[in-house]
Design an enzyme around this catalytic site. Structure first.
Site, PDB file in Angstrom:
ATOM      1  N   LYS A  22       1.919  13.990  -0.180  1.00 16.23           N
ATOM      2  CA  LYS A  22       2.282  13.239  -1.401  1.00 16.23           C
ATOM      3  C   LYS A  22       1.009  12.668  -2.046  1.00 16.23           C
ATOM      4  O   LYS A  22       0.799  12.814  -3.250  1.00 16.23           O
ATOM      5  CB  LYS A  22       3.222  12.099  -1.060  1.00 16.23           C
ATOM      6  CG  LYS A  22       3.399  11.069  -2.171  1.00 16.23           C
ATOM      7  CD  LYS A  22       4.388   9.966  -1.830  1.00 16.23           C
ATOM      8  CE  LYS A  22       3.769   8.802  -1.153  1.00 16.23           C
ATOM      9  NZ  LYS A  22       3.033   7.867  -2.027  1.00 16.23           N
ATOM     10  N   ASN A  23       0.174  12.012  -1.228  1.00 19.77           N
ATOM     11  CA  ASN A  23      -0.961  11.281  -1.804  1.00 19.77           C
ATOM     12  C   ASN A  23      -2.125  12.181  -2.197  1.00 19.77           C
ATOM     13  O   ASN A  23      -3.075  11.725  -2.817  1.00 19.77           O
ATOM     14  CB  ASN A  23      -1.405  10.177  -0.841  1.00 19.77           C
ATOM     15  CG  ASN A  23      -0.352   9.088  -0.766  1.00 19.77           C
ATOM     16  OD1 ASN A  23       0.596   9.079  -1.533  1.00 19.77           O
ATOM     17  ND2 ASN A  23      -0.503   8.202   0.195  1.00 19.77           N
ATOM     18  N   CYS A 116       5.685   0.881  -4.647  1.00 20.89           N
ATOM     19  CA  CYS A 116       5.997   0.033  -3.484  1.00 20.89           C
ATOM     20  C   CYS A 116       5.462  -1.381  -3.707  1.00 20.89           C
ATOM     21  O   CYS A 116       4.314  -1.575  -4.063  1.00 20.89           O
ATOM     22  CB  CYS A 116       5.361   0.602  -2.220  1.00 20.89           C
ATOM     23  SG  CYS A 116       6.268   1.994  -1.558  1.00 20.89           S
ATOM     24  N   ARG A 121      -1.300  -5.634  -6.103  1.00 24.56           N
ATOM     25  CA  ARG A 121      -1.756  -4.284  -6.482  1.00 24.56           C
ATOM     26  C   ARG A 121      -2.323  -4.271  -7.912  1.00 24.56           C
ATOM     27  O   ARG A 121      -1.836  -3.589  -8.805  1.00 24.56           O
ATOM     28  CB  ARG A 121      -0.641  -3.257  -6.330  1.00 24.56           C
ATOM     29  CG  ARG A 121      -0.136  -3.164  -4.901  1.00 24.56           C
ATOM     30  CD  ARG A 121       0.833  -2.033  -4.696  1.00 24.56           C
ATOM     31  NE  ARG A 121       0.127  -0.757  -4.465  1.00 24.56           N
ATOM     32  CZ  ARG A 121       0.761   0.370  -4.117  1.00 24.56           C
ATOM     33  NH1 ARG A 121       2.073   0.377  -4.036  1.00 24.56           N
ATOM     34  NH2 ARG A 121       0.069   1.483  -3.901  1.00 24.56           N
ATOM     35  N   ASP A 304      -0.884   3.129   5.824  1.00 25.69           N
ATOM     36  CA  ASP A 304       0.402   3.817   5.632  1.00 25.69           C
ATOM     37  C   ASP A 304       1.090   4.153   6.951  1.00 25.69           C
ATOM     38  O   ASP A 304       2.223   4.622   6.948  1.00 25.69           O
ATOM     39  CB  ASP A 304       0.207   5.097   4.812  1.00 25.69           C
ATOM     40  CG  ASP A 304      -0.149   4.778   3.377  1.00 25.69           C
ATOM     41  OD1 ASP A 304      -0.532   5.701   2.645  1.00 25.69           O
ATOM     42  OD2 ASP A 304      -0.062   3.597   2.997  1.00 25.69           O
TER      43      ASP A 304
HETATM   44  C1  EPZ Z   1      -3.150   4.635  -2.276  1.00 27.97           C
HETATM   45  O1  EPZ Z   1      -2.658   3.539  -3.032  1.00 27.97           O
HETATM   46  C2  EPZ Z   1      -1.937   5.278  -1.636  1.00 27.97           C
HETATM   47  N1  EPZ Z   1      -1.024   5.766  -2.666  1.00 27.97           N
HETATM   48  C3  EPZ Z   1      -1.216   4.264  -0.749  1.00 27.97           C
HETATM   49  O2  EPZ Z   1      -0.131   4.948  -0.107  1.00 27.97           O
HETATM   50  C4  EPZ Z   1      -2.193   3.784   0.324  1.00 27.97           C
HETATM   51  O3  EPZ Z   1      -1.561   2.786   1.100  1.00 27.97           O
HETATM   52  C5  EPZ Z   1      -3.447   3.201  -0.343  1.00 27.97           C
HETATM   53  O4  EPZ Z   1      -4.037   4.184  -1.228  1.00 27.97           O
HETATM   54  C6  EPZ Z   1      -4.503   2.783   0.675  1.00 27.97           C
HETATM   55  O5  EPZ Z   1      -4.842   3.871   1.459  1.00 27.97           O
HETATM   56  C7  EPZ Z   1      -1.283   6.955  -3.272  1.00 27.97           C
HETATM   57  O6  EPZ Z   1      -2.268   7.614  -2.973  1.00 27.97           O
HETATM   58  C8  EPZ Z   1      -0.291   7.414  -4.298  1.00 27.97           C
HETATM   59  P1  EPZ Z   1      -5.907   1.211  -3.214  1.00 27.97           P
HETATM   60  P2  EPZ Z   1      -3.638   2.744  -4.056  1.00 27.97           P
HETATM   61  O7  EPZ Z   1      -6.261   1.199  -4.648  1.00 27.97           O
HETATM   62  O8  EPZ Z   1      -4.541   3.693  -4.712  1.00 27.97           O
HETATM   63  C9  EPZ Z   1      -6.657  -3.367  -4.045  1.00 27.97           C
HETATM   64  C10 EPZ Z   1       2.120   5.330   0.477  1.00 27.97           C
HETATM   65  O9  EPZ Z   1       2.895   4.738   1.244  1.00 27.97           O
HETATM   66  N2  EPZ Z   1      -6.999  -2.976  -5.417  1.00 27.97           N
HETATM   67  O10 EPZ Z   1      -6.828   1.840  -2.239  1.00 27.97           O
HETATM   68  O11 EPZ Z   1      -2.802   1.850  -4.888  1.00 27.97           O
HETATM   69  C11 EPZ Z   1      -5.160  -3.223  -3.804  1.00 27.97           C
HETATM   70  O12 EPZ Z   1      -4.462  -4.362  -4.280  1.00 27.97           O
HETATM   71  C12 EPZ Z   1       1.217   4.533  -0.448  1.00 27.97           C
HETATM   72  O13 EPZ Z   1       2.019   6.592   0.411  1.00 27.97           O
HETATM   73  C13 EPZ Z   1      -7.504  -3.944  -6.290  1.00 27.97           C
HETATM   74  O14 EPZ Z   1      -7.671  -5.102  -5.929  1.00 27.97           O
HETATM   75  O15 EPZ Z   1      -4.459   1.858  -3.011  1.00 27.97           O
HETATM   76  C14 EPZ Z   1      -5.076  -3.112  -2.304  1.00 27.97           C
HETATM   77  O16 EPZ Z   1      -5.129  -4.391  -1.727  1.00 27.97           O
HETATM   78  C15 EPZ Z   1       1.425   3.035  -0.318  1.00 27.97           C
HETATM   79  N3  EPZ Z   1      -7.799  -3.592  -7.565  1.00 27.97           N
HETATM   80  C16 EPZ Z   1      -6.363  -2.355  -1.950  1.00 27.97           C
HETATM   81  O17 EPZ Z   1      -7.235  -2.470  -3.102  1.00 27.97           O
HETATM   82  C17 EPZ Z   1      -7.634  -2.303  -8.022  1.00 27.97           C
HETATM   83  O18 EPZ Z   1      -7.940  -2.029  -9.206  1.00 27.97           O
HETATM   84  C18 EPZ Z   1      -6.137  -0.872  -1.641  1.00 27.97           C
HETATM   85  O19 EPZ Z   1      -5.581  -0.310  -2.794  1.00 27.97           O
HETATM   86  C19 EPZ Z   1      -7.130  -1.335  -7.120  1.00 27.97           C
HETATM   87  C20 EPZ Z   1      -6.830  -1.689  -5.816  1.00 27.97           C
END
Ligand code: EPZ
Length: 416
Positions: A22-23, A116, A121, A304
Site C-alpha cells: 500500500k505505502n 488514520c 499529522r 506500522d
Molecule cells: C507514512 O505516513 C505511512 N503512510 C504511514 O503508514 C507510516 O506510519 C509513516 O509514514 C511512518 O513510517 C503512507 O506511506 C501512506 P511521516 P506519513 O510524514 O508520510 C510528523 C499505515 O498504517 N510530520 O513520516 O504521514 C508526523 O506528524 C500508515 O500504513 C510532521 O510533523 O508519515 C509524524 O509524527 C499509518 N510534519 C511523523 O512526522 C510533516 O509535514 C512521521 O510522519 C510531516 C510529518
C-alpha cells in the site's frame, strides 16, 4: 456497518502470497501524473486506499482500469488540478498529489488531508519544502492552493525524516529545473520503490534508502510497466498472527531485506525464522518471551507494526513496554485490548504491558488501520467469540485478510 466475527483458539498453519505494498503503490500512482502517457502497475493491491486514489485521479481527468492485478493509468488527458475534498479527507497520502501536480501543471488545490487519526499529522514539512522550490502557497478556510510558474530545484534539509514529505519533494523535483538534494530524507523501502519507479519513467533520482537523495529535474517523463514491492507490513502482520497462535507460516513473494527489523524481534521472543530467496518461514514454540519495542524511522522498528506487536506481547512471558516515537496517538487499541483481559497502562508515549494474559472475546472497535489488524490478531487467541466493528479501517490496507487468515485455519468471517 460490516463486522468481523472471530472464534479464537485455532493454531494458524499454512502458506500465503503477499500482495503489493500500500505505502509503495500510493506514491507511485501519484507519480503517474508526471507523465502524459499510459502506465502499467503490476501487483497493485485492490484496497480501499487505492480505490480512493483512483477516484481522485479520475476526477482530474485520468482514465484508469484494472487488468486483473495490474492497474492501467492513462494520464494523457489531465484536465483539472482541484483535488476532491471529500476524497482527500479519507486518506492522508493524498497530500503527495501536491508534488506530482506541481511537476505536471504547476497548480493544485487541496484540503487538509484525512486518514488514520494517529495524532496531529501536520503537513508543515511538505509545504516548507515546496515553498523552497518556488511554489506559492496560500490557505483559505482549510483549502490550500499551490501555484508555480517555474518549479526550481533546491537543497532541502528535513527537520524530521518524514516519509510523505520525502515523497512529495521527489515528485515535485523530478520535473523541477535543476538539482534538488534532500537531506535527512526518509529511508523506508517504499522510498526506494518510488525512486525505482521514477527512474523507470526516465527521471534522474539517486540515493533513496540513504538519508541523502539527489534529483536532477528532467523535462519529460514517459509511462512504464512497473512491479510494486510486496507489503512488508502485511507480511509482518501475518508473521505476528502465526506467532500469536503459536503456529507455523510460510510467506511467499516477500523481500526478506524489508522484514529483518521485524523478524529479529520475533526471533528474540523465541520464534524460529528461516529466510529463503523470496519467502520467509516462521514457527513458534508454545512459550514466547516478551521483549521491549521502540519504534523509529527506518531502519528502526516500524511504527506500522507497533499495534500488532502490542497484541502479541499480551500473550508472552514477562512485563514489557512499547515506546512509540512517531505518532502521539497510536495507542488507541489499548482500551479495546484491556476490555479483552489485557493489562496495559500508558504513561506519556510508552505503553506498559503485563504478559501472559488470557484474552477473552468481546465486541471491540477498530480505530485505525494497523490497530484494527491488531484487534483481529487478539481475536485469534481470545477465548470465545470476538466481534471487531468499524472494519472499514482495516480494509484500507488489507485486501484479503479474511481469506488469508481462513486459509491458515482461523475461524473468521465478515458479517454485513
Ligand atoms: C507514512 O505516513 C505511512 N503512510 C504511514 O503508514 C507510516 O506510519 C509513516 O509514514 C511512518 O513510517 C503512507 O506511506 C501512506 P511521516 P506519513 O510524514 O508520510 C510528523 C499505515 O498504517 N510530520 O513520516 O504521514 C508526523 O506528524 C500508515 O500504513 C510532521 O510533523 O508519515 C509524524 O509524527 C499509518 N510534519 C511523523 O512526522 C510533516 O509535514 C512521521 O510522519 C510531516 C510529518
Amino acid at each position: 456497518m460490516s463486522q468481523y466475527v472471530i472464534t479464537g483458539g485455532r493454531r494458524l498453519e499454512g502458506e500465503l502470497q503477499i500482495d503489493g505494498s500500500k505505502n509503495a503503490v500510493l506514491p507511485i500512482i501519484a507519480a503517474t501524473l508526471l507523465n502524459e502517457d499510459i502506465t502499467y502497475i503490476n501487483n497493485c493491491p485492490k484496497i480501499l486506499d487505492v480505490k480512493i486514489m483512483i477516484e481522485i485521479l479520475e476526477q482530474l481527468g485520468c482514465h484508469i482500469e484494472w487488468q486483473e492485478q495490474t492497474l492501467v493509468i492513462d494520464t494523457r488527458h489531465l484536465s483539472n488540478y482541484i483535488l476532491n475534498e471529500s476524497l482527500v479527507k479519507k486518506m492522508r497520502s493524498s497530500i503527495i498529489l501536491l508534488g506530482a501536480l506541481m511537476g505536471r501543471c504547476g497548480e493544485a488545490q487541496i484540503s487538509q488531508p484525512g486518514g488514520c487519526q494517529l495524532g496531529a499529522r501536520p503537513i508543515n514539512l511538505h509545504l516548507e519544502a515546496l515553498k523552497k522550490m518556488n511554489v506559492d502557497i496560500s490557505e483559505v478556510e482549510g483549502i490550500i492552493h499551490c501555484k508555480t510558474l517555474h518549479l526550481q530545484g533546491a537543497k532541502i534539509n528535513l527537520k524530521f525524516p518524514s516519509v510523505g514529505a520525502t515523497e512529495n519533494i521527489m515528485l515535485a523535483a523530478a520535473k523541477g529545473e535543476g538539482v534538488t538534494i534532500i537531506y535527512n530524507a526518509a529511508r523506508e523501502p517504499e522510498i526506494v520503490d518510488l525512486q525505482d519507479f521514477l527512474v523507470s519513467c526516465g527521471a534522474k533520482v539517486e540515493g533513496a534508502g540513504t538519508s541523502t537523495i539527489l534529483i536532477q529535474g528532467v523535462t519529460r517523463l514517459s509511462g512504464t510497466t512497473y512491479q510494486v514491492i510486496p507489503d512488508r507490513i502485511i507480511a509482518g502482520t501475518y508473521l505476528t498472527a502465526a506467532a500469536m497462535t503459536r503456529g507455523t507460516i510460510i510467506l511467499n513473494d516477500v523481500r526478506n531485506e524489508h522484514l529483518v527489523t521485524m523478524t529479529e524481534k520475533l526471533e528474540m521472543m523465541g520464534c524460529q525464522i528461516i529466510h529463503e530467496k523470496n519467502r520467509v518461514i516462521l514457527s513458534s514454540p508454545k512459550v514466547l518471551k516478551g521483549i521491549n519495542i521502540i519504534t523509529e524511522p527506518h531502519p528502526g522498528f516500524p511504527t506500522d507494526m507497533q499495534s500488532q506487536m502490542m497484541a502479541l506481547l499480551c500473550t508472552c512471558q514477562g512485563s514489557t513496554f512499547i515506546k512509540e516515537n512517531l505518532f502521539e496517538a497510536r495507542f488507541k487499541i489499548v482500551d479495546e485490548l484491556n476490555k479483552m483481559g489485557a493489562a496495559i497502562k500508558i504513561k506519556d508515549c510508552t505503553a506498559y504491558i503485563e504478559g501472559e494474559k488470557a484474552l477473552h472475546g468481546e465486541t471491540i472497535c477498530a480505530k485505525d488501520l494497523r490497530g484494527g489488524a491488531a484487534l483481529v490478531l487478539a481475536g485469534l487467541v481470545a477465548e470465545g467469540c470476538t466481534i471487531v466493528k468499524q472494519i472499514e479501517h482495516i480494509e484500507r490496507g488489507y485486501q484479503n485478510i479474511i481469506l488469508d487468515l481462513s486459509k491458515l485455519g482461523a475461524h473468521i468471517q465478515e458479517r454485513k
